[in-house]
Write a protein that holds these residues in place. Structure first.
Motif, PDB file in Angstrom:
ATOM      1  N   GLU A 164       0.824  -1.212   0.000  1.00  0.00           N
ATOM      2  CA  GLU A 164       0.000   0.000   0.000  1.00  0.00           C
ATOM      3  C   GLU A 164       0.860   1.265   0.000  1.00  0.00           C
ATOM      4  O   GLU A 164       0.373   2.365   0.279  1.00  0.00           O
ATOM      5  CB  GLU A 164      -0.925  -0.008   1.215  1.00  0.00           C
ATOM      6  CG  GLU A 164      -1.914  -1.167   1.206  1.00  0.00           C
ATOM      7  CD  GLU A 164      -2.801  -1.174   2.434  1.00  0.00           C
ATOM      8  OE1 GLU A 164      -2.648  -0.268   3.284  1.00  0.00           O
ATOM      9  OE2 GLU A 164      -3.647  -2.082   2.550  1.00  0.00           O
ATOM     10  N   SER A 202      -1.088   5.813  -4.283  1.00  0.00           N
ATOM     11  CA  SER A 202      -0.802   4.382  -4.213  1.00  0.00           C
ATOM     12  C   SER A 202      -1.042   3.747  -5.582  1.00  0.00           C
ATOM     13  O   SER A 202      -1.688   4.338  -6.447  1.00  0.00           O
ATOM     14  CB  SER A 202      -1.698   3.711  -3.170  1.00  0.00           C
ATOM     15  OG  SER A 202      -3.043   3.702  -3.633  1.00  0.00           O
ATOM     16  N   ALA A 204      -2.939   1.274  -6.118  1.00  0.00           N
ATOM     17  CA  ALA A 204      -4.378   1.038  -6.242  1.00  0.00           C
ATOM     18  C   ALA A 204      -5.063   2.285  -6.786  1.00  0.00           C
ATOM     19  O   ALA A 204      -5.960   2.205  -7.639  1.00  0.00           O
ATOM     20  CB  ALA A 204      -4.960   0.647  -4.889  1.00  0.00           C
ATOM     21  N   GLU A 205      -4.622   3.458  -6.334  1.00  0.00           N
ATOM     22  CA  GLU A 205      -5.181   4.712  -6.841  1.00  0.00           C
ATOM     23  C   GLU A 205      -4.766   4.929  -8.292  1.00  0.00           C
ATOM     24  O   GLU A 205      -5.560   5.433  -9.103  1.00  0.00           O
ATOM     25  CB  GLU A 205      -4.714   5.875  -5.964  1.00  0.00           C
ATOM     26  CG  GLU A 205      -5.348   5.853  -4.580  1.00  0.00           C
ATOM     27  CD  GLU A 205      -4.709   6.832  -3.616  1.00  0.00           C
ATOM     28  OE1 GLU A 205      -5.343   7.117  -2.575  1.00  0.00           O
ATOM     29  OE2 GLU A 205      -3.583   7.310  -3.893  1.00  0.00           O
ATOM     30  N   ALA A 219      -7.251  -3.269 -12.208  1.00  0.00           N
ATOM     31  CA  ALA A 219      -7.094  -3.555 -10.783  1.00  0.00           C
ATOM     32  C   ALA A 219      -5.618  -3.476 -10.400  1.00  0.00           C
ATOM     33  O   ALA A 219      -4.734  -3.592 -11.251  1.00  0.00           O
ATOM     34  CB  ALA A 219      -7.627  -4.948 -10.464  1.00  0.00           C
ATOM     35  N   TYR A 220      -5.370  -3.255  -9.125  1.00  0.00           N
ATOM     36  CA  TYR A 220      -4.010  -3.382  -8.614  1.00  0.00           C
ATOM     37  C   TYR A 220      -3.846  -4.780  -8.067  1.00  0.00           C
ATOM     38  O   TYR A 220      -4.575  -5.202  -7.162  1.00  0.00           O
ATOM     39  CB  TYR A 220      -3.735  -2.346  -7.531  1.00  0.00           C
ATOM     40  CG  TYR A 220      -2.438  -2.576  -6.773  1.00  0.00           C
ATOM     41  CD1 TYR A 220      -1.259  -2.909  -7.447  1.00  0.00           C
ATOM     42  CD2 TYR A 220      -2.390  -2.465  -5.384  1.00  0.00           C
ATOM     43  CE1 TYR A 220      -0.080  -3.124  -6.755  1.00  0.00           C
ATOM     44  CE2 TYR A 220      -1.202  -2.664  -4.682  1.00  0.00           C
ATOM     45  CZ  TYR A 220      -0.053  -3.000  -5.373  1.00  0.00           C
ATOM     46  OH  TYR A 220       1.128  -3.212  -4.695  1.00  0.00           O
ATOM     47  N   LYS A 221      -2.887  -5.519  -8.603  1.00  0.00           N
ATOM     48  CA  LYS A 221      -2.638  -6.887  -8.180  1.00  0.00           C
ATOM     49  C   LYS A 221      -1.294  -6.942  -7.475  1.00  0.00           C
ATOM     50  O   LYS A 221      -0.245  -6.826  -8.110  1.00  0.00           O
ATOM     51  CB  LYS A 221      -2.646  -7.838  -9.377  1.00  0.00           C
ATOM     52  CG  LYS A 221      -2.459  -9.300  -8.993  1.00  0.00           C
ATOM     53  CD  LYS A 221      -2.532 -10.209 -10.208  1.00  0.00           C
ATOM     54  CE  LYS A 221      -2.355 -11.659  -9.813  1.00  0.00           C
ATOM     55  NZ  LYS A 221      -2.403 -12.561 -11.002  1.00  0.00           N
ATOM     56  N   GLU A 222      -1.350  -7.106  -6.165  1.00  0.00           N
ATOM     57  CA  GLU A 222      -0.110  -7.214  -5.399  1.00  0.00           C
ATOM     58  C   GLU A 222       0.369  -8.659  -5.408  1.00  0.00           C
ATOM     59  O   GLU A 222      -0.406  -9.594  -5.180  1.00  0.00           O
ATOM     60  CB  GLU A 222      -0.323  -6.751  -3.959  1.00  0.00           C
ATOM     61  CG  GLU A 222       0.960  -6.755  -3.140  1.00  0.00           C
ATOM     62  CD  GLU A 222       0.741  -6.350  -1.698  1.00  0.00           C
ATOM     63  OE1 GLU A 222       1.716  -6.382  -0.927  1.00  0.00           O
ATOM     64  OE2 GLU A 222      -0.410  -6.016  -1.335  1.00  0.00           O
TER      65      GLU A 222
END
Length: 286
Positions: A164, A202, A204-205, A219-222
């Motif tokens: 994050e 971030s 994700a943002e 999407a944000y894929k960690e």
């Protein structure tokens, strides 16, 4: 006295030259380049060319003159930069330049990730040289992300191991404007500027901004660092460089690229370029 820009045909160097030409007579600007033909457009604009190669120290002897203000744009070859920069610093000292500004990395000596190592070593070499210096510790370029949109749009995901963590990025043009301000202005000697964008975001943002701009669901894929490195290598990056990038992501997770000191906007006299603006430009020129 001339204003000398090394690496002047690179992505950052070209933008610095553009900034300088807006305020300084072309005859006072010097571009240090390896390839004369590649630099022909600069010469056509009235910029003096000095041909030199970081890997051939003997060519650097004629790159600088006494009293020059020099912007050392860090070399692009990770693993070779300390030797290259050392040769250039020695040549600048021998010439008696009036200022050596260096584009390092956010955090300077406190940066605790692999990509920072050569920058920290270079700053120390400059300090040891006794040259009048200015350190421009650049944060992350927004273009590091927006220039690589194709896989994001193809797979519908921003893949990283940054958790994050937040990134206070700015556009490459913002950093170029700061460099131009430092080598044309007064009061910058002996100073280190922590340069970053006004707002940290971030991944994700970032994914949400890409979604909004493109109308595609992103999407944000960690993923773990080891998985991310495998993905990068599979995409064609050398293993060593992929390891550096995943190490940067871990630094982002620790907050190392989130600082918003305000130095950049103060130097350029305006707010830094928002993430969404740089993204729209990338999409328009893709």
């Amino acid at each position: 006295m001339s204003i000398v820009v090394t690496g002047a045909t690179g992505e950052l160097g070209r933008l610095v030259i553009d900034e300088l030409l807006a305020t300084v007579p072309a005859g006072e600007i010097v571009a240090v380049v390896r390839n004369k033909e590649k630099a022909a457009p600069l010469a056509a604009r009235g910029v003096e060319l000095r041909i030199a190669d970081y890997d051939r120290p003997e060519t650097l002897a004629e790159a600088f003159r006494a009293g020059d203000r020099v912007l050392l744009i860090s070399g692009s070859e990770v693993g070779k930069r300390v030797a290259q920069h050392s040769a250039l610093i020695e040549a600048a000292k021998a010439a008696g330049v009036a200022q050596l500004a260096y584009t390092g990395i956010l955090g300077g000596p406190d940066a605790d990730f692999q990509l920072a190592d050569e920058h920290k070593a270079t700053e120390q070499l400059i300090l040891d040289s006794g040259l009048p210096y200015t350190f421009l510790r650049n944060g992350w370029y927004t273009e590091n992300y927006t220039a690589n949109l194709a896989p994001v749009l193809e797979h519908g995901a921003v893949v990283a191991n940054a958790g994050e963590g937040r990134i206070a990025s700015a556009s490459r043009a913002d950093y170029a404007a700061a460099a131009a301000a430092v080598v044309t202005g007064e009061g910058h000697l002996g100073k280190a500027y922590e340069l970053s964008g006004d707002t940290a975001w971030s991944l994700a943002e970032y994914a949400a901004v890409v979604s909004e701009a493109t109308g595609k669901e992103i999407a944000y894929k960690e993923v773990p660092a080891s998985v991310h490195q495998e993905i990068l290598v599979g995409a064609g990056l050398p293993e060593g460089f992929a390891a550096i990038l995943t190490d940067v992501d871990e630094a982002i997770a620790r907050g190392r690229l989130a600082g918003t000191s305000g130095d950049l906007s103060r130097l350029i006299g305006r707010p830094t370029t928002p993430l969404a603006t740089t993204l729209r430009t990338a999409l328009a020129t893709a």
